[in-house]
Scaffold this motif. Structure first.
Motif, PDB file in Angstrom:
ATOM      1  N   THR A  63       0.821  -1.211   0.000  1.00  0.00           N
ATOM      2  CA  THR A  63       0.000   0.000   0.000  1.00  0.00           C
ATOM      3  C   THR A  63       0.855   1.261   0.000  1.00  0.00           C
ATOM      4  OG1 THR A  63      -0.127  -0.062   2.422  1.00  0.00           O
ATOM      5  CG2 THR A  63      -1.911  -1.140   1.189  1.00  0.00           C
ATOM      6  N   GLN A  64       2.163   1.095  -0.052  1.00  0.00           N
ATOM      7  CA  GLN A  64       3.049   2.253  -0.113  1.00  0.00           C
ATOM      8  C   GLN A  64       2.849   2.982  -1.440  1.00  0.00           C
ATOM      9  OE1 GLN A  64       5.156   3.474   2.305  1.00  0.00           O
ATOM     10  NE2 GLN A  64       4.135   1.926   3.592  1.00  0.00           N
ATOM     11  N   PRO A  65       2.785   4.309  -1.443  1.00  0.00           N
ATOM     12  CA  PRO A  65       2.591   5.063  -2.695  1.00  0.00           C
ATOM     13  C   PRO A  65       3.592   4.696  -3.780  1.00  0.00           C
ATOM     14  CG  PRO A  65       2.388   6.517  -0.803  1.00  0.00           C
ATOM     15  CD  PRO A  65       2.861   5.201  -0.269  1.00  0.00           C
ATOM     16  N   LEU A  66       4.827   4.413  -3.374  1.00  0.00           N
ATOM     17  CA  LEU A  66       5.879   4.104  -4.337  1.00  0.00           C
ATOM     18  C   LEU A  66       5.609   2.796  -5.081  1.00  0.00           C
ATOM     19  CD1 LEU A  66       8.591   5.367  -5.255  1.00  0.00           C
ATOM     20  CD2 LEU A  66       9.725   3.873  -3.599  1.00  0.00           C
ATOM     21  N   ALA A  67       4.738   1.951  -4.526  1.00  0.00           N
ATOM     22  CA  ALA A  67       4.471   0.644  -5.129  1.00  0.00           C
ATOM     23  C   ALA A  67       3.923   0.777  -6.544  1.00  0.00           C
ATOM     24  CB  ALA A  67       3.497  -0.137  -4.255  1.00  0.00           C
ATOM     25  N   ILE A  68       3.048   1.768  -6.769  1.00  0.00           N
ATOM     26  CA  ILE A  68       2.455   1.915  -8.099  1.00  0.00           C
ATOM     27  C   ILE A  68       3.497   2.405  -9.104  1.00  0.00           C
ATOM     28  CG2 ILE A  68       1.653   4.307  -7.812  1.00  0.00           C
ATOM     29  CD1 ILE A  68      -0.227   1.404  -9.547  1.00  0.00           C
TER      30      ILE A  68
END
Length: 363
Positions: A88-93
């Motif tokens: 769910t970390q923003p960087l994941a996308i």
């Protein structure tokens, strides 16, 4: 900025690296080159790419159940939710988008029947890779329709339709790629080509009306014209200040010269190659007619990307004309690439996509 220049010698090393005969050289080069490009993209910080913070913000909103205003991109929303299952970390996308783009482009170049080294050099040198670090969602759609086109050439309709629908579900602008269908189905002649070019000129004269119709269908793209609701957005009136026009004129000049020489010396052009030439011609003529419209410039990415295939094809054809064969055609390609590289440097310096300086999220 150094990393953006290191890409060229590194992929060159991958190409000339001696390998065993039983290893597929094409697969070896494409795999290593795009693995490296993936690493560069994956490890970039959220500050590398003007749209990256927006994508990450929308990702967080989607996972929290908030409305993102992207109801017309169901496939991308579903894909984002799947990524959210992993992290769910923003960087994941950003990491996921980078992997998907590079894998799809690697597959496309591998299965395109051109020199993979030239195609990969141009993918980076003609600034497409840099653009993908910014407009990631659209580049996923672009990579999907490129692979769909390969299936369309083979009349594998189920694969073509499936990939195209997925692309439209990722980014609505992918709908313009439906023009690939008549391009592939039409048997092109000189007369049909002249009519086609004339149609593009008419489009240029009516471009304000066309833009208005497009925005009515896809209202969320109106900010590219007005800038309303977005800070520092590049609108039709501000983007590039006409500088991109010179680049398009240069590419058009090279395009016309190479096509003229091939016709003059009656060099065989396959049916599939003709379709690719038509696709790239669209980007040049439309790019010149709409040179100061950021919305149109983004839409024609679906056609300008074909430059990475068109120019390697031309290099191969020109080798059959000159007495020096491959030696002379390679010299011409290097000369062409050097000019493209100068433009690459200028665009990095202007930093419209905000990919400079390159930073990594690794602390």
């Amino acid at each position: 900025m150094t990393i953006y220049f290191l890409i060229f010698p590194i992929i060159t090393i991958f190409y000339i690296f001696p390998i065993r005969n039983y290893i597929n050289r094409r697969k070896f080069f494409v795999s290593l080159s795009f693995l490296f490009l993936t690493i560069v993209a994956v490890f970039r910080a959220s500050t590398v790419g003007a749209d990256v913070p927006t994508y990450e913000g929308l990702f967080v909103q989607l996972l929290s159940g908030e409305s993102t205003g992207h109801g017309n991109t169901p496939i991308y929303n579903l894909y984002s939710q799947l990524v959210g299952k992993v992290s769910t970390q923003p960087l994941a996308i950003t990491i996921a988008n980078s992997i998907v783009i590079c894998v799809l482009m690697a597959v496309f170049i591998y299965y395109s029947e051109v020199n993979p080294f030239y195609a990969t050099l141009l993918f980076v040198g003609m600034y497409f890779y840099a653009d993908s670090l910014n407009g990631a969602r659209q580049y996923i759609a672009i990579a999907l329709v490129l692979n769909a086109f390969l299936f369309l050439l083979k009349r594998k309709w189920i694969w073509y339709i499936s990939l195209t629908l997925i692309a439209i579900g990722v980014h609505a602008t992918a709908i313009v790629s439906l023009i690939y269908i008549p391009i592939v189905l039409i048997r092109w002649t000189l007369k049909k080509s002249i009519i086609f070019i004339g149609s593009l000129v008419v489009m240029g004269l009516l471009y304000l009306r066309i833009i208005d119709i497009f925005v009515k269908i896809f209202p969320r793209y109106s900010f590219y014209i007005t800038g309303d609701g977005y800070e520092n957005v590049q609108t039709i009136g501000t983007v590039s200040q006409g500088k991109i026009l010179y680049y398009y004129l240069f590419l058009l000049t090279v395009f016309l010269i190479t096509v003229f020489l091939i016709n003059k010396y009656r060099i065989l052009i396959t049916t599939d190659e003709t379709k690719i030439i038509i696709c790239y011609a669209i980007s040049l003529f439309v790019g010149i007619l709409f040179y100061n419209a950021i919305l149109v410039q983004r839409v024609i990415w679906y056609f300008s990307i074909w430059g990475i295939i068109f120019f390697p094809i031309m290099e191969d054809k020109l080798s059959k004309i000159f007495s020096g064969g491959k030696r002379d055609s390679k010299f011409l390609f290097v000369l062409f690439f050097l000019i493209v590289f100068v433009v690459y440097i200028i665009r990095l310096q202007n930093n419209y996509d905000m990919i400079v300086p390159y930073r990594t999220w690794i602390s």
